[in-house]
Design a protein around this motif. Sequence first.
Motif, mmCIF file in Angstrom:
data_model
loop_
_atom_site.group_PDB
_atom_site.id
_atom_site.type_symbol
_atom_site.label_atom_id
_atom_site.label_comp_id
_atom_site.label_asym_id
_atom_site.label_seq_id
_atom_site.Cartn_x
_atom_site.Cartn_y
_atom_site.Cartn_z
ATOM 1 N N ILE A 37 0.831 -1.207 0.000
ATOM 2 C CA ILE A 37 0.000 0.000 0.000
ATOM 3 C C ILE A 37 0.864 1.254 0.000
ATOM 4 C CG2 ILE A 37 -1.615 1.360 1.395
ATOM 5 C CD1 ILE A 37 -2.952 -1.327 2.169
ATOM 6 N N ILE A 38 1.891 1.271 0.843
ATOM 7 C CA ILE A 38 2.769 2.445 0.877
ATOM 8 C C ILE A 38 3.495 2.605 -0.460
ATOM 9 C CG2 ILE A 38 4.856 3.436 1.904
ATOM 10 C CD1 ILE A 38 3.928 2.272 4.596
ATOM 11 N N ALA A 39 4.044 1.512 -0.972
ATOM 12 C CA ALA A 39 4.780 1.591 -2.244
ATOM 13 C C ALA A 39 3.847 2.033 -3.382
ATOM 14 C CB ALA A 39 5.415 0.240 -2.565
ATOM 15 N N TRP A 40 2.664 1.468 -3.442
ATOM 16 C CA TRP A 40 1.696 1.807 -4.495
ATOM 17 C C TRP A 40 1.230 3.252 -4.357
ATOM 18 C CZ3 TRP A 40 -3.610 2.710 -3.416
ATOM 19 C CH2 TRP A 40 -4.387 2.933 -4.549
ATOM 20 N N GLN A 41 0.948 3.664 -3.129
ATOM 21 C CA GLN A 41 0.465 5.018 -2.883
ATOM 22 C C GLN A 41 1.478 6.060 -3.342
ATOM 23 O OE1 GLN A 41 -2.476 5.766 -2.164
ATOM 24 N NE2 GLN A 41 -2.294 7.925 -1.740
ATOM 25 N N GLN A 42 2.739 5.693 -3.328
ATOM 26 C CA GLN A 42 3.786 6.621 -3.750
ATOM 27 C C GLN A 42 4.324 6.257 -5.142
ATOM 28 O OE1 GLN A 42 6.500 6.784 -0.431
ATOM 29 N NE2 GLN A 42 4.979 7.789 0.832
ATOM 30 N N ASP A 43 3.500 5.567 -5.917
ATOM 31 C CA ASP A 43 3.816 5.193 -7.295
ATOM 32 C C ASP A 43 5.159 4.475 -7.426
ATOM 33 O OD1 ASP A 43 1.426 6.210 -8.379
ATOM 34 O OD2 ASP A 43 2.283 8.233 -8.396
ATOM 35 N N PHE A 44 5.514 3.698 -6.434
ATOM 36 C CA PHE A 44 6.751 2.914 -6.432
ATOM 37 C C PHE A 44 7.991 3.783 -6.642
ATOM 38 C CE2 PHE A 44 3.296 0.076 -7.555
ATOM 39 C CZ PHE A 44 3.469 -0.933 -6.620
ATOM 40 N N GLN A 45 7.907 5.036 -6.204
ATOM 41 C CA GLN A 45 9.043 5.955 -6.312
ATOM 42 C C GLN A 45 9.991 5.813 -5.135
ATOM 43 O OE1 GLN A 45 9.649 7.878 -9.106
ATOM 44 N NE2 GLN A 45 7.968 6.592 -9.831
ATOM 45 N N THR A 46 9.461 5.636 -3.929
ATOM 46 C CA THR A 46 10.331 5.506 -2.763
ATOM 47 C C THR A 46 10.798 4.057 -2.585
ATOM 48 O OG1 THR A 46 8.376 5.295 -1.370
ATOM 49 C CG2 THR A 46 9.387 7.471 -1.505
#
Length: 159
Positions: A37-46
Amino acid sequence: MDTIWWVLSIGLMLLGVAGIILPLLPSTPLVFAGMMIIAWQQDFQTVSGYTMLALAAIAIFASALDYIAGAMGAKVAGASKQAVWGATLGAILGIFAGPVGLIFGPLFGAAAGEYYATRETVKAGKVGIASWLGMIAGAIAKIGLVFAMLGIFWLAYWL
């Protein structure tokens, strides 16, 4: 809206960590879902998609340990094919019997399978204990893998 996603993600990860001890919670899938969820929410940028794939592989392996560790312990003890199947079946059925079933399912399953195959009580007991020790070793490895997943994720996030 970001706060809701963060609360959900952290909540899932904490619930997953609790699932290591509480047998009815799927620990590694919950931890991975929180990370995703965190990775997806940040478009896998972080946290990159490649990191998430590696974490998915670790999560799948850690989840599989629940089912195969007891059977592997029985196999190491020289168990029959019936004992290995018994340990596996005991682990799976143990899920439905709560904590006691999860702890002792592989032991009783392996012992019953070995007794069925050989009719030797002492050997069946040894195989059951070896299966149980395999399950304990698998649980310890799973704890390490879940915390490794968390470490990899947060290092990827912050670096």
